[in-house]
Design an enzyme around this catalytic site. Structure first.
Site, PDB file in Angstrom:
ATOM      1  N   HIS A  92     -64.110 -73.592 -47.805  1.00  0.00           N
ATOM      2  CA  HIS A  92     -64.230 -73.727 -49.260  1.00  0.00           C
ATOM      3  C   HIS A  92     -64.608 -75.160 -49.601  1.00  0.00           C
ATOM      4  O   HIS A  92     -64.182 -76.095 -48.934  1.00  0.00           O
ATOM      5  CB  HIS A  92     -62.917 -73.352 -49.951  1.00  0.00           C
ATOM      6  N   ASP A 130     -62.187 -64.348 -50.362  1.00  0.00           N
ATOM      7  CA  ASP A 130     -63.010 -63.199 -49.977  1.00  0.00           C
ATOM      8  C   ASP A 130     -62.541 -62.515 -48.707  1.00  0.00           C
ATOM      9  O   ASP A 130     -62.759 -61.325 -48.520  1.00  0.00           O
ATOM     10  CB  ASP A 130     -64.469 -63.634 -49.819  1.00  0.00           C
TER      11      ASP A 130
END
Ligand code: ACO
Length: 415
Positions: free
Chosen positions: A283, A352
């Site tokens: 991320h 996700d």
């Protein structure tokens, strides 16, 4: 004007020679770490893995709130009173229907079109039917924004059912936003645990500060274009596998490439040896666990246990298991991959990774994962569009031109 002494091809910037102080500007590739404005919407603590909407920890919102309340919070900046909340919920219910012409458009698309492309196109078309089109005041923008939030599940559920030759399920006026979404998509009214889990997925995806799609939305409205264009830009941006498309990508590698628990680590080793990214990890802001991943992982584990005990058999046809016999439980394989990535690479999972396994366990078709992300994020996009327009400054960065200048033009027949 100051004389330009540089040689052709050397360090030009696109403002021309007079802006000599930008000859060697610092390049912020990918805008990594740059703050482009101030915001009152969302705070991400990427070091400690915390996320707040309007100051409230997302974990607490998942435990106590609903998607509707979170949407209200994001858009209006405060939690609603009882009467405000009831009026807001009624309005969302009233706005669930979509015009027949939009249904006809959805039916006219090629059958292999992805759901997210359908959504992008349908949202763009929907603007033409909005009674407030061409009214750009804040109240009209909020009305338009709420219609978008209310209609997205209907668009997506209809798109899914049209693409799979199933009869449309009309929106229910008795169900919550998430229960109705689930119902229109699957044709089954969810049990309480399903509804709560689905609601938590929507809440976890509702906003995430200035991520790529929200940035697109803010850029678009910063030109004083309209909110539908902002959301259309955002959907197009969300679609990519480096952003919202990652949840579908996770499912695809689990189902089509890994398939079995014992193959998880060899598969990951090969990917990493080839320097390929593994979707669902890493991320830009979090350097530790993504708090949304923590929330969804817990829920996914609970459902996985229920699936193992056979408790989901009467709720979803595949009992939370993959439809193909040769594929192990996604949630189990996800755990193995997660442990491996953290231990060997210190790369943490993002939202996700776990939303993929959870949505699959809840019986949501993979092709609808990224659109579901869009439907949730619509609340955040609307909040950001409105915040951007409150104190607007055209978003227009610079690119440092590094090519040659004053090239000699040759006519086409002379080249
Ligand atoms: N798999 C393998 N290695 C990774 C991954 C990954 N998923 N993510 C980061 N890395 C490695 C990179 O290879 C790089 O290593 P290097 O320094 O040796 O070259 C290092 O970690 C830094 O990665 P960057 O890609 O430079 O970090 P950036 O901040 O630009 O990228 C991103 C963030 C795009 C999310 C990245 O982690 C990625 O591509 N992840 C996979 C896609 C994904 O899951 N996206 C969803 C994000 S969450 C969301 O949008 C809801």
């Amino acid at each position: 004007m100051k004389e330009d002494t540089r040689k052709i091809g050397e360090d030009y910037n696109d403002a021309g020679p007079e802006v000599s102080d930008l000859d060697h500007p610092k390049i912020h590739k990918g805008l990594v770490g740059l703050y482009v404005d101030e915001s009152l919407i969302t705070y991400i603590d990427g070091i400690n893995g915390k996320l707040y909407y309007r100051g409230y920890p997302v974990k607490e919102l998942c435990e106590n709130s609903t998607f509707e309340e979170v949407a209200y919070l994001l858009i209006y900046g405060k939690l609603p009173s009882n009467s405000e909340f009831n009026a807001f919920k009624d309005l969302l219910i009233k706005e669930r229907n979509i015009p027949d012409n939009i249904i006809s458009i959805l039916k006219s698309f090629p059958r292999n079109t992805t759901r997210i492309e359908l959504l992008r196109t349908a949202i763009s078309a929907l603007s033409l039917y909005d009674p407030d089109d061409y009214d750009y005041t804040e109240p009209a923008n909020i009305r338009k924004g709420l219609r978008i939030v209310a209609k997205m599940p209907t668009l997506l559920a209809f798109a899914h059912r049209i693409q799979t030759n199933l009869p449309l399920v009309e929106p229910s006026e008795d169900l919550s936003h998430s229960a109705n979404y689930y119902y229109m998509m699957t044709g089954n009214k969810p049990s309480k645990d399903f509804e709560e889990a689905y609601d938590d997925v929507l809440i976890c995806h509702a906003d995430h500060s200035i991520n790529s799609s929200t940035f697109s939305c803010r850029v678009t409205v910063s030109t004083l274009s309209d909110i539908y264009s902002g959301i259309t830009s955002a959907i197009g941006t969300l679609r990519g596998p480096l952003h919202g498309g990652a949840n579908e990508a996770v499912m695809k590698y689990m189902v089509n490439e890994i398939k079995r628990k014992e193959r998880v680590i060899p598969w990951a080793e090969k990917k990493l040896a080839r320097k390929e990214k593994i979707m669902g990890f890493g991320h830009r802001v979090y350097k530790t666990w993504d708090p949304r991943a923590v929330i969804l992982r817990d829920i996914a584990m609970n459902f996985f246990k229920k699936a193992q005990n056979g408790e989901l058999i009467d709720k979803i046809p595949n009992n939370g298991h993959n439809i193909h016999d040769e594929v192990d439980y996604i949630v189990e394989m996800t755990e193995i991959l997660n442990d491996y990535m953290i231990k060997t690479k210190q790369i943490y999972p993002n939202v996700d990774l776990f939303s993929a396994g959870l949505l699959h366990t809840l019986g949501i078709p993979t092709a609808s994962f990224t659109p579901l992300f869009a439907a949730s994020r619509s609340a955040g996009w609307v909040a950001h569009a409105i915040e951007q327009l409150k104190d607007n400054k055209l978003i227009r960065p610079r690119l440092r031109y590094i090519g040659k200048l004053d090239k000699k033009y040759a006519k086409i027949e002379e080249r």
